[in-house]
Design an enzyme around this catalytic site. Structure first.
Site, PDB file in Angstrom:
ATOM      1  N   HIS A 130       0.837  -1.209   0.000  1.00  0.00           N
ATOM      2  CA  HIS A 130       0.000   0.000   0.000  1.00  0.00           C
ATOM      3  C   HIS A 130       0.866   1.251   0.000  1.00  0.00           C
ATOM      4  CE1 HIS A 130      -3.341   2.687   1.359  1.00  0.00           C
ATOM      5  NE2 HIS A 130      -2.346   3.288   2.010  1.00  0.00           N
ATOM      6  N   GLU A 131       1.894   1.282   0.835  1.00  0.00           N
ATOM      7  CA  GLU A 131       2.763   2.460   0.892  1.00  0.00           C
ATOM      8  C   GLU A 131       3.553   2.630  -0.401  1.00  0.00           C
ATOM      9  OE1 GLU A 131       2.238   4.544   3.071  1.00  0.00           O
ATOM     10  OE2 GLU A 131       1.023   3.290   4.371  1.00  0.00           O
ATOM     11  N   HIS A 134       1.429   4.384  -2.927  1.00  0.00           N
ATOM     12  CA  HIS A 134       1.458   5.840  -2.781  1.00  0.00           C
ATOM     13  C   HIS A 134       2.680   6.430  -3.482  1.00  0.00           C
ATOM     14  CE1 HIS A 134      -1.968   6.774  -0.323  1.00  0.00           C
ATOM     15  NE2 HIS A 134      -1.604   5.988   0.679  1.00  0.00           N
ATOM     16  N   GLU A 200      -6.346   7.247  -0.910  1.00  0.00           N
ATOM     17  CA  GLU A 200      -6.280   6.015  -0.122  1.00  0.00           C
ATOM     18  C   GLU A 200      -6.939   4.857  -0.859  1.00  0.00           C
ATOM     19  OE1 GLU A 200      -4.595   5.261   2.650  1.00  0.00           O
ATOM     20  OE2 GLU A 200      -3.787   7.287   2.455  1.00  0.00           O
TER      21      GLU A 200
END
Length: 307
Positions: A130-131, A134, A200
């Site tokens: 997930h990071e 980003h 998100e």
């Protein structure tokens, strides 16, 4: 990926900043506000990562000090087609994580000790993915810009309260100054939070594709949300403007999926990942190389293997 919506919201935030400048000083005030915004963002572009990592007392780790964590980040970065980011650990009992950096070549991923102690290998892989999403989407720079402009709007509105309360051709008057001081930061907060929530959802989807298993991330989100309600993050409480950076809102006051939340509701995020898993039969092909047989998530899962 909702890029158009994000661009509109960012343009609205910039327009709000210039509008406050106009109320204080007319056309010249709007111009000055634009120049100040550009200068502030230029500073943030080069320094925001160091500032936030220092704020949370994060220390960098390498293959010698955290071999399993470093290897996991390296493998996921390779699957995502990204350069290897720097890896940091924060000595904080609340399980959480964030990414920072002005571009993929100068990025960092930071996780808390609470995260490493609480999650399984698979769940940690979902969080790291997930990071990295980003970073891949350049969200780290986008959120730096929005946070910087939002902060500048608040400062400018307070400046207008003290210096814009006259009744000349440019000043908004006392009532106008009071309204500006209250409404401008509030409006900036709404736009900032809307941008954060949009990104998100996109990072959840891309993160699921990077690690190949949407339910790994879904399980991690549920576990982090439950723990975050019970374990305070004092650094985040002292710097609430950074709350949007984390995978789960680290602040004690949390809301549902509405205009006042820094993140979408975790329930909605998990539901979206469950739908994604259902559409793909449980797994996704990320388009990168196959998992390394020695990868941590191909071994038997157990609790907290990263501490």
């Amino acid at each position: 990926m909702n890029y158009f919506r994000t661009a509109i919201l960012l343009a609205g935030l910039t327009g709000l900043f210039m509008g406050v400048g106009y109320l204080i000083g007319g056309a010249s005030g709007a111009t000055i506000a634009l120049v100040v915004a550009a200068a502030t963002n230029l500073f943030a572009y080069w320094n925001s990562d160091r500032m936030v990592l220092s704020m949370y007392g994060a220390h960098e780790v390498d293959p010698g000090t955290a071999p399993d964590l470093h290897r996991l980040v390296a493998e996921l970065a390779s699957r995502a087609g990204l350069p290897m980011p720097r890896v940091f650990v924060m000595d904080n009992p609340q399980p959480n994580a964030f990414a920072t950096g002005r571009n993929p070549e100068n990025a960092a991923v930071a996780v808390t000790t609470g995260l490493m102690q609480s999650l399984s290998r698979e769940e940690l892989a979902g969080v790291i993915a997930h990071e990295l999403a980003h970073i891949k989407h350049h969200d780290t720079l986008l959120m730096t810009i929005t946070a910087t402009i939002a902060g500048a709007i608040s400062m400018l509105a307070q400046f207008g309260m003290f210096f814009g309360g006259n009744r000349d051709n440019h000043g908004p008057g006392i009532i106008g100054s009071l309204a500006m001081m209250i409404l401008a930061p509030f409006g900036a907060m709404l736009v900032q939070m809307a941008i954060s929530r949009t990104r998100e959802y996109a990072a959840d989807e891309m993160g699921a594709r990077i690690c190949g298993q949407p339910m790994w991330l879904a399980s991690a989100l549920a576990r982090i949300e439950n723990a975050a309600h019970q374990v305070p993050n004092m650094e985040a409480e002292r710097a609430p403007a950074t709350a949007h950076m984390f995978i789960i809102n680290p602040l004690s006051g949390r809301g549902m999926d509405n205009l006042f939340a820094t993140h979408p509701s975790t329930e909605n995020r998990i539901a979206a990942l469950q739908r994604l898993a259902g559409q793909s039969g449980g797994g996704l092909a990320p388009g990168g190389p196959p998992p390394d047989p020695s990868s941590p998530w191909n071994k038997g899962s157990r609790r907290g293997p990263w501490g």
